[in-house]
Design a protein around this motif. Structure first.
Motif, mmCIF file in Angstrom:
data_model
loop_
_atom_site.group_PDB
_atom_site.id
_atom_site.type_symbol
_atom_site.label_atom_id
_atom_site.label_comp_id
_atom_site.label_asym_id
_atom_site.label_seq_id
_atom_site.Cartn_x
_atom_site.Cartn_y
_atom_site.Cartn_z
ATOM 1 N N VAL A 47 -8.079 3.270 4.899
ATOM 2 C CA VAL A 47 -8.044 1.811 4.906
ATOM 3 C C VAL A 47 -6.635 1.330 5.244
ATOM 4 O O VAL A 47 -6.455 0.443 6.066
ATOM 5 C CB VAL A 47 -8.517 1.239 3.551
ATOM 6 C CG1 VAL A 47 -8.428 -0.279 3.536
ATOM 7 C CG2 VAL A 47 -9.927 1.714 3.234
ATOM 8 N N GLU A 48 -5.641 1.922 4.624
ATOM 9 C CA GLU A 48 -4.234 1.558 4.873
ATOM 10 C C GLU A 48 -3.368 2.769 4.546
ATOM 11 O O GLU A 48 -3.574 3.422 3.519
ATOM 12 C CB GLU A 48 -3.826 0.376 4.000
ATOM 13 C CG GLU A 48 -2.556 -0.301 4.416
ATOM 14 C CD GLU A 48 -2.711 -1.114 5.698
ATOM 15 O OE1 GLU A 48 -1.805 -1.014 6.542
ATOM 16 O OE2 GLU A 48 -3.704 -1.837 5.849
ATOM 17 N N ILE A 49 -2.413 3.063 5.421
ATOM 18 C CA ILE A 49 -1.468 4.157 5.198
ATOM 19 C C ILE A 49 -0.086 3.638 5.559
ATOM 20 O O ILE A 49 0.092 3.007 6.600
ATOM 21 C CB ILE A 49 -1.811 5.399 6.053
ATOM 22 C CG1 ILE A 49 -3.205 5.933 5.688
ATOM 23 C CG2 ILE A 49 -0.743 6.482 5.888
ATOM 24 C CD1 ILE A 49 -3.695 7.062 6.584
ATOM 25 N N ASN A 50 0.882 3.916 4.696
ATOM 26 C CA ASN A 50 2.257 3.558 4.998
ATOM 27 C C ASN A 50 3.170 4.556 4.306
ATOM 28 O O ASN A 50 2.829 5.111 3.263
ATOM 29 C CB ASN A 50 2.571 2.136 4.544
ATOM 30 C CG ASN A 50 3.796 1.561 5.250
ATOM 31 O OD1 ASN A 50 4.415 2.207 6.084
ATOM 32 N ND2 ASN A 50 4.142 0.331 4.914
ATOM 33 N N THR A 51 4.321 4.768 4.905
ATOM 34 C CA THR A 51 5.315 5.647 4.305
ATOM 35 C C THR A 51 6.656 4.940 4.294
ATOM 36 O O THR A 51 6.897 3.999 5.045
ATOM 37 C CB THR A 51 5.450 6.973 5.098
ATOM 38 O OG1 THR A 51 5.579 6.683 6.478
ATOM 39 C CG2 THR A 51 4.259 7.873 4.870
ATOM 40 N N GLU A 52 7.478 5.415 3.435
ATOM 41 C CA GLU A 52 8.887 5.064 3.380
ATOM 42 C C GLU A 52 9.633 6.385 3.570
ATOM 43 O O GLU A 52 9.007 7.444 3.601
ATOM 44 C CB GLU A 52 9.224 4.422 2.030
ATOM 45 C CG GLU A 52 8.826 2.954 1.940
ATOM 46 C CD GLU A 52 9.593 2.094 2.927
ATOM 47 O OE1 GLU A 52 10.817 2.005 2.830
ATOM 48 O OE2 GLU A 52 8.947 1.512 3.814
ATOM 49 N N PRO A 53 10.942 6.378 3.696
ATOM 50 C CA PRO A 53 11.653 7.634 3.941
ATOM 51 C C PRO A 53 11.416 8.712 2.883
ATOM 52 O O PRO A 53 11.554 9.896 3.173
ATOM 53 C CB PRO A 53 13.129 7.200 3.953
ATOM 54 C CG PRO A 53 13.079 5.777 4.408
ATOM 55 C CD PRO A 53 11.834 5.214 3.781
ATOM 56 N N ASP A 54 10.999 8.302 1.655
ATOM 57 C CA ASP A 54 10.850 9.286 0.582
ATOM 58 C C ASP A 54 9.476 9.328 -0.079
ATOM 59 O O ASP A 54 9.289 10.049 -1.064
ATOM 60 C CB ASP A 54 11.905 9.047 -0.493
ATOM 61 C CG ASP A 54 11.775 7.693 -1.170
ATOM 62 O OD1 ASP A 54 11.027 6.821 -0.664
ATOM 63 O OD2 ASP A 54 12.425 7.492 -2.214
ATOM 64 N N ALA A 56 4.841 8.281 0.270
ATOM 65 C CA ALA A 56 3.682 7.813 1.032
ATOM 66 C C ALA A 56 2.711 7.078 0.125
ATOM 67 O O ALA A 56 2.573 7.414 -1.062
ATOM 68 C CB ALA A 56 2.969 8.997 1.680
ATOM 69 N N HIS A 57 2.042 6.075 0.700
ATOM 70 C CA HIS A 57 0.942 5.353 0.054
ATOM 71 C C HIS A 57 -0.259 5.440 0.988
ATOM 72 O O HIS A 57 -0.137 5.108 2.175
ATOM 73 C CB HIS A 57 1.289 3.870 -0.121
ATOM 74 C CG HIS A 57 2.268 3.580 -1.191
ATOM 75 N ND1 HIS A 57 1.901 3.211 -2.461
ATOM 76 C CD2 HIS A 57 3.624 3.592 -1.175
ATOM 77 C CE1 HIS A 57 2.983 3.003 -3.183
ATOM 78 N NE2 HIS A 57 4.043 3.230 -2.422
ATOM 79 N N LEU A 58 -1.393 5.873 0.470
ATOM 80 C CA LEU A 58 -2.620 5.921 1.261
ATOM 81 C C LEU A 58 -3.728 5.245 0.462
ATOM 82 O O LEU A 58 -3.940 5.571 -0.711
ATOM 83 C CB LEU A 58 -3.043 7.364 1.546
ATOM 84 C CG LEU A 58 -2.147 8.205 2.450
ATOM 85 C CD1 LEU A 58 -0.956 8.759 1.685
ATOM 86 C CD2 LEU A 58 -2.940 9.348 3.038
ATOM 87 N N LEU A 59 -4.417 4.315 1.078
ATOM 88 C CA LEU A 59 -5.608 3.705 0.491
ATOM 89 C C LEU A 59 -6.779 4.175 1.340
ATOM 90 O O LEU A 59 -6.769 4.009 2.566
ATOM 91 C CB LEU A 59 -5.512 2.179 0.512
ATOM 92 C CG LEU A 59 -6.741 1.417 0.004
ATOM 93 C CD1 LEU A 59 -7.020 1.714 -1.472
ATOM 94 C CD2 LEU A 59 -6.568 -0.075 0.233
ATOM 95 N N PHE A 60 -7.775 4.782 0.689
ATOM 96 C CA PHE A 60 -8.909 5.313 1.436
ATOM 97 C C PHE A 60 -10.166 5.294 0.575
ATOM 98 O O PHE A 60 -10.098 5.173 -0.647
ATOM 99 C CB PHE A 60 -8.620 6.733 1.939
ATOM 100 C CG PHE A 60 -8.359 7.746 0.861
ATOM 101 C CD1 PHE A 60 -9.380 8.532 0.344
ATOM 102 C CD2 PHE A 60 -7.076 7.928 0.361
ATOM 103 C CE1 PHE A 60 -9.135 9.476 -0.645
ATOM 104 C CE2 PHE A 60 -6.808 8.864 -0.629
ATOM 105 C CZ PHE A 60 -7.850 9.641 -1.132
#
Length: 150
Positions: A47-54, A56-60
């Motif tokens: 549904v949504e995936i995003n990362t930062e340098p350190d 990860a967030h994944l919504l699925f």
């Protein structure tokens, strides 16, 4: 009932090994697409995936047939290998051993999507560690600070 039907949203959060800030921004789109492909191959819907340098967030949407531990293992193992192939500086890239998986109600999906999408702004004022502690506290998950940050 002859069919097995489910729709369980999961917000998955995990960090790089030792919370090292090593994920380059220019790789985000390809990394997110790779993770989404792993999820798809496991019967999940990203549904949504995003990362930062350190981290990860994944919504699925959780697969009906695969346990969360298998899904997390495959996403992390696959994306680790992918990252290590991107440049010599990333050959020692690894994700942390642990993870946090949190349920999301249908009524909160859009809010969580927006939260994940705006991680860069969010982390201008809140560190990853403080963010993660808040999730654990909000979901009433007991934790030992000594073992959360491997």
């Amino acid at each position: 009932m002859p069919q097995s039907l489910s729709k369980i949203y999961v917000h998955l959060i995990f960090s790089t090994k030792n919370r090292e800030r090593v994920i380059p921004r220019h790789l985000y789109p390809e990394l997110h697409a790779y993770m989404g492909g792993v999820l798809r191959d496991l019967g999940c819907t990203a549904v949504e995936i995003n990362t930062e340098p350190d981290h990860a967030h994944l919504l699925f949407v959780l697969s009906r047939t695969e346990p969360i531990s298998t899904i997390v293992g495959q996403v992390k193992t696959g994306s680790t290998g992918w990252m290590q192939k991107q440049s010599p500086e990333l050959q020692s890239f690894y994700w942390q051993n642990g993870y946090g998986a949190f349920s999301v109600s249908q009524s909160n999906v859009k809010e969580v999507q927006e939260y994940i999408r705006t991680q860069q702004e969010h982390h201008r004022v809140v560190s990853f560690q403080d963010e993660y502690r808040r999730f654990l506290q909000r979901y009433e998950i007991p934790f030992d600070e000594r073992y959360v940050w491997d």
